[in-house]
Design a protein around this motif. Structure first.
Motif, mmCIF file in Angstrom:
data_model
loop_
_atom_site.group_PDB
_atom_site.id
_atom_site.type_symbol
_atom_site.label_atom_id
_atom_site.label_comp_id
_atom_site.label_asym_id
_atom_site.label_seq_id
_atom_site.Cartn_x
_atom_site.Cartn_y
_atom_site.Cartn_z
ATOM 1 N N GLY A 76 9.387 4.071 5.320
ATOM 2 C CA GLY A 76 9.778 5.245 6.081
ATOM 3 C C GLY A 76 10.203 4.942 7.511
ATOM 4 N N ILE A 77 10.385 6.026 8.258
ATOM 5 C CA ILE A 77 10.873 5.980 9.640
ATOM 6 C C ILE A 77 9.661 5.931 10.569
ATOM 7 C CG2 ILE A 77 12.295 7.153 11.344
ATOM 8 C CD1 ILE A 77 13.771 6.472 8.730
ATOM 9 N N LYS A 78 9.716 5.044 11.550
ATOM 10 C CA LYS A 78 8.588 4.916 12.495
ATOM 11 C C LYS A 78 9.122 4.905 13.931
ATOM 12 C CE LYS A 78 6.232 4.195 8.750
ATOM 13 N NZ LYS A 78 5.606 5.368 8.103
ATOM 14 N N LEU A 79 8.242 5.257 14.849
ATOM 15 C CA LEU A 79 8.551 5.184 16.275
ATOM 16 C C LEU A 79 7.522 4.294 16.965
ATOM 17 C CD1 LEU A 79 9.476 8.713 17.703
ATOM 18 C CD2 LEU A 79 10.774 6.615 17.993
ATOM 19 N N GLU A 118 -9.925 7.061 5.785
ATOM 20 C CA GLU A 118 -10.418 6.026 6.707
ATOM 21 C C GLU A 118 -9.283 5.132 7.206
ATOM 22 O OE1 GLU A 118 -13.735 3.847 5.228
ATOM 23 O OE2 GLU A 118 -14.673 5.634 4.404
ATOM 24 N N ASN A 119 -8.067 5.473 6.858
ATOM 25 C CA ASN A 119 -6.923 4.646 7.258
ATOM 26 C C ASN A 119 -5.701 5.568 7.359
ATOM 27 O OD1 ASN A 119 -5.163 2.609 7.793
ATOM 28 N ND2 ASN A 119 -5.499 1.463 5.901
ATOM 29 N N GLU A 120 -5.775 6.493 8.299
ATOM 30 C CA GLU A 120 -4.787 7.575 8.374
ATOM 31 C C GLU A 120 -3.378 7.030 8.624
ATOM 32 O OE1 GLU A 120 -3.595 11.133 7.591
ATOM 33 O OE2 GLU A 120 -5.727 10.663 7.494
ATOM 34 N N LYS A 121 -3.289 5.967 9.392
ATOM 35 C CA LYS A 121 -1.966 5.432 9.717
ATOM 36 C C LYS A 121 -1.214 4.992 8.452
ATOM 37 C CE LYS A 121 0.264 1.775 12.400
ATOM 38 N NZ LYS A 121 0.012 0.501 13.095
ATOM 39 N N ALA A 122 -1.963 4.501 7.480
ATOM 40 C CA ALA A 122 -1.319 3.981 6.275
ATOM 41 C C ALA A 122 -0.692 5.093 5.430
ATOM 42 C CB ALA A 122 -2.329 3.211 5.430
ATOM 43 N N ARG A 123 -1.201 6.301 5.573
ATOM 44 C CA ARG A 123 -0.708 7.413 4.745
ATOM 45 C C ARG A 123 0.822 7.552 4.853
ATOM 46 N NH1 ARG A 123 -3.135 12.210 2.903
ATOM 47 N NH2 ARG A 123 -5.004 11.754 4.115
ATOM 48 N N GLY A 124 1.321 7.522 6.095
ATOM 49 C CA GLY A 124 2.751 7.730 6.312
ATOM 50 C C GLY A 124 3.617 6.579 5.825
ATOM 51 N N TYR A 125 3.008 5.448 5.526
ATOM 52 C CA TYR A 125 3.779 4.319 4.983
ATOM 53 C C TYR A 125 3.967 4.443 3.468
ATOM 54 C CZ TYR A 125 3.830 1.712 9.339
ATOM 55 O OH TYR A 125 4.088 1.308 10.630
ATOM 56 N N VAL A 126 3.118 5.241 2.838
ATOM 57 C CA VAL A 126 3.171 5.371 1.376
ATOM 58 C C VAL A 126 3.711 6.741 0.960
ATOM 59 C CG1 VAL A 126 1.775 5.329 -0.733
ATOM 60 C CG2 VAL A 126 1.221 3.781 1.176
ATOM 61 N N LEU A 127 3.292 7.782 1.691
ATOM 62 C CA LEU A 127 3.687 9.155 1.358
ATOM 63 C C LEU A 127 4.539 9.718 2.495
ATOM 64 C CD1 LEU A 127 0.190 10.509 0.194
ATOM 65 C CD2 LEU A 127 1.943 9.379 -1.203
ATOM 66 N N ASP A 128 5.449 10.644 2.163
ATOM 67 C CA ASP A 128 6.211 11.298 3.233
ATOM 68 C C ASP A 128 5.395 12.477 3.776
ATOM 69 O OD1 ASP A 128 6.587 13.514 1.589
ATOM 70 O OD2 ASP A 128 8.681 13.072 1.153
ATOM 71 N N GLU A 129 6.004 13.203 4.746
ATOM 72 C CA GLU A 129 5.237 14.260 5.401
ATOM 73 C C GLU A 129 4.910 15.420 4.479
ATOM 74 O OE1 GLU A 129 8.558 13.328 6.042
ATOM 75 O OE2 GLU A 129 9.209 14.604 7.717
ATOM 76 N N GLN A 130 5.577 15.494 3.321
ATOM 77 C CA GLN A 130 5.253 16.547 2.350
ATOM 78 C C GLN A 130 4.259 16.049 1.304
ATOM 79 O OE1 GLN A 130 6.195 19.345 3.277
ATOM 80 N NE2 GLN A 130 7.931 18.907 4.624
ATOM 81 N N GLY A 131 3.732 14.862 1.506
ATOM 82 C CA GLY A 131 2.699 14.349 0.612
ATOM 83 C C GLY A 131 3.234 13.734 -0.668
ATOM 84 N N ARG A 132 4.541 13.487 -0.733
ATOM 85 C CA ARG A 132 5.139 12.885 -1.925
ATOM 86 C C ARG A 132 5.214 11.365 -1.773
ATOM 87 N NH1 ARG A 132 10.345 16.678 -1.075
ATOM 88 N NH2 ARG A 132 10.268 15.362 0.770
ATOM 89 N N VAL A 133 5.234 10.672 -2.904
ATOM 90 C CA VAL A 133 5.411 9.223 -2.831
ATOM 91 C C VAL A 133 6.791 8.948 -2.236
ATOM 92 C CG1 VAL A 133 5.536 7.070 -4.139
ATOM 93 C CG2 VAL A 133 3.966 8.875 -4.866
ATOM 94 N N ARG A 134 6.848 8.083 -1.229
ATOM 95 C CA ARG A 134 8.136 7.750 -0.615
ATOM 96 C C ARG A 134 9.123 7.283 -1.674
ATOM 97 N NH1 ARG A 134 8.871 8.231 4.362
ATOM 98 N NH2 ARG A 134 7.162 8.362 5.842
#
Lengths: 372, 93
Positions: free
Chosen positions: A57-60, B36-52
């Motif tokens: 994804g996109i990061k800043l 326990e690893n909130e940062k990792a969420r956005g690397y796997v799922l998009d903001e709507q909670g779907r698999v990237r």
């Protein structure tokens, strides 16, 4: 005068510094990663770098030590769709806009009277605002919820997007943005309400009856003169346009050689009649005419243009310069641009002559001077 | 408890150690892991909670089917693998 510029490329972010005798690369960050945009904030010294990791994804990221370290910060996130809301499919694609971040396409600091404010334009069609230097972001709903936003069209990319953000030096609540494809939009109340302009623009990719519709105008880049903010320039898919009335109406500039097609435009910060363009042959032939890299400069508000080529390759060169790939410093004397073939050139005399900094960088997405 | 493993390629950006997480659906297990690893969420799922788009997830070797809802069932001893797809590499070329 700026002695440093930042170059965002497909495989890293490079710092270029002015040395005793020449400009050269002095630092690299994010080597191997796709850095799509960089912003220097003259109020705080912050640097923001937008990355597109593809898979992840996109990061800043933000640096507060001149580019040495880059902690990750929040990224703009689209909100959940309201319950029962059915997005309207776009007539071109038959697809509805996905409420998910696809690209960070524009970054601009707010005014000097609003420290911490940063604007961020995105694909698909979002304008986000941060009040805390990028620690958090909020989607501008008045623009996002505007019924005309649904009709913004895809451009060369798959999604419509906001790439140019001009904060008026006289009033930070007055912001003008360029949309591809969706014309020019202006707020005078910090984003609470928006009006669309674009009268005078022309879209050849539509039937004659629709080609003057402001909402179909493919603005490639929009810039505003710092010291004369009523004056704007646009590099458009179909040519060059100028506004002398605060972006309310537009006049087409014709007869520009070797061509009027291109992506970037830069305007002199003091003299609104001076602007620079990097032309490509045409929309379906996006490379320099006859293999010669040139910069077009007008010094009389578009009545005439000089084609500048001293120091630029004049044979077998096929460099394309993207919309964020050209910048002018605060003095108006120094310019820099970078190309898809990894070349970067700098001028210290307003474009009269150019020195090559590198011809081996990765494809360049954005060039930005550090500004005081 | 299911076990969640991540591609080595993600570790350069955000540490994602192999760890047990509880839940009877993929959504529940990943929520437990990301708590326990909130940062990792956005690397796997998009903001709507779907698999990237260019990520894939396997449960016991089977490709996850519900990429948006993450409703695929997870057994108590399931092995979940989070991997980058071969697609999506174009931004790195």
């Amino acid at each position: 005068m700026s002695n440093r510029c930042y170059v965002a490329t497909r495989k890293g972010l490079f710092t270029i510094d002015r040395g005793a005798s020449k400009w050269s690369v002095s630092h690299a960050a994010f080597v191997g990663d796709n850095v799509t945009l960089v912003m220097h904030d003259p109020r705080s010294g912050d640097l923001l770098a937008a990355l597109n990791h593809g898979h992840f994804g996109i990061k800043l990221h933000r640096s507060r030590d001149g580019g040495e370290t880059w902690p990750e910060i929040a990224v703009p996130a689209y909100p959940p769709m309201p319950e029962g809301y059915v997005p309207k499919p776009h007539p071109f694609t038959g697809k509805a806009i996905d409420w998910a971040l696809k690209l960070i396409w524009g970054l601009a600091p707010g005014g000097p009277d609003e420290p911490g404010v940063v604007w961020c334009g995105t694909m698909p069609g979002g304008l986000f605002k941060s009040n805390d230097s990028g620690d958090s972001w909020e989607l501008n709903r008045p623009l996002w919820d505007h019924p005309k936003r649904d009709d913004w069209g895809p451009n060369g990319a798959e999604h419509p997007g906001i790439h140019s953000i001009c904060v008026d030096p006289r009033d930070s609540r007055h912001v003008s943005i360029g949309v591809s494809t969706g014309g020019v939009w202006i707020t005078r109340d910090g984003g609470k309400s928006w009006v669309q302009t674009g009268g005078g623009m022309r879209a050849d990719y539509f039937p004659p009856e629709q080609m003057h519709d402001p909402n179909v105008q493919d603005v490639h880049c929009l810039v505003q003169c710092r010291d004369n903010p009523e004056m704007f320039w646009v590099q458009h898919h179909n040519g060059i346009f100028r506004s002398t009335d605060g972006a309310a109406s537009w006049t087409e500039i014709t007869g520009v050689k070797p061509s009027v097609f291109g992506f970037p435009v830069a305007v002199h910060p003091k003299n609104p009649n001076i602007a620079w363009f990097v032309p490509s042959t045409k929309d379906e032939k996006r490379c320099p005419t006859d293999g010669r890299v040139v910069v077009n400069r007008t010094s009389d508000g578009g009545k005439s243009f000089e084609t500048l080529r001293r120091g630029l390759p004049q044979e077998w060169a096929y460099d394309l310069v993207y919309r964020h790939g050209l910048d002018v410093d605060e003095s108006g004397d120094r310019l820099a641009f970078g190309s898809t073939t990894g070349s970067v050139w700098i001028s210290e005399d307003g474009g009269d002559s150019w020195q090559g900094v590198s011809s081996n960088l990765p494809p360049v997405y954005a060039v930005r001077f550090a500004k005081d | 408890m299911a076990t969640v493993r991540f591609t080595q390629n993600i570790q350069r950006h955000v540490a994602c150690p192999t760890r047990d997480a509880s839940g009877s659906t993929l959504r529940a297990v990943l929520d437990d892991y990301f708590r326990e690893n909130e940062k990792a969420r956005g690397y796997v799922l998009d903001e709507q909670g779907r698999v990237r788009q260019h990520m894939v997830i396997f449960i016991d070797g089977e490709l996850v089917r519900d990429r948006d809802g993450l409703s695929d069932p997870v057994a108590p001893n399931s092995m979940i693998d989070v991997i980058q797809a071969l697609s999506g590499g174009s931004t790195s070329q």
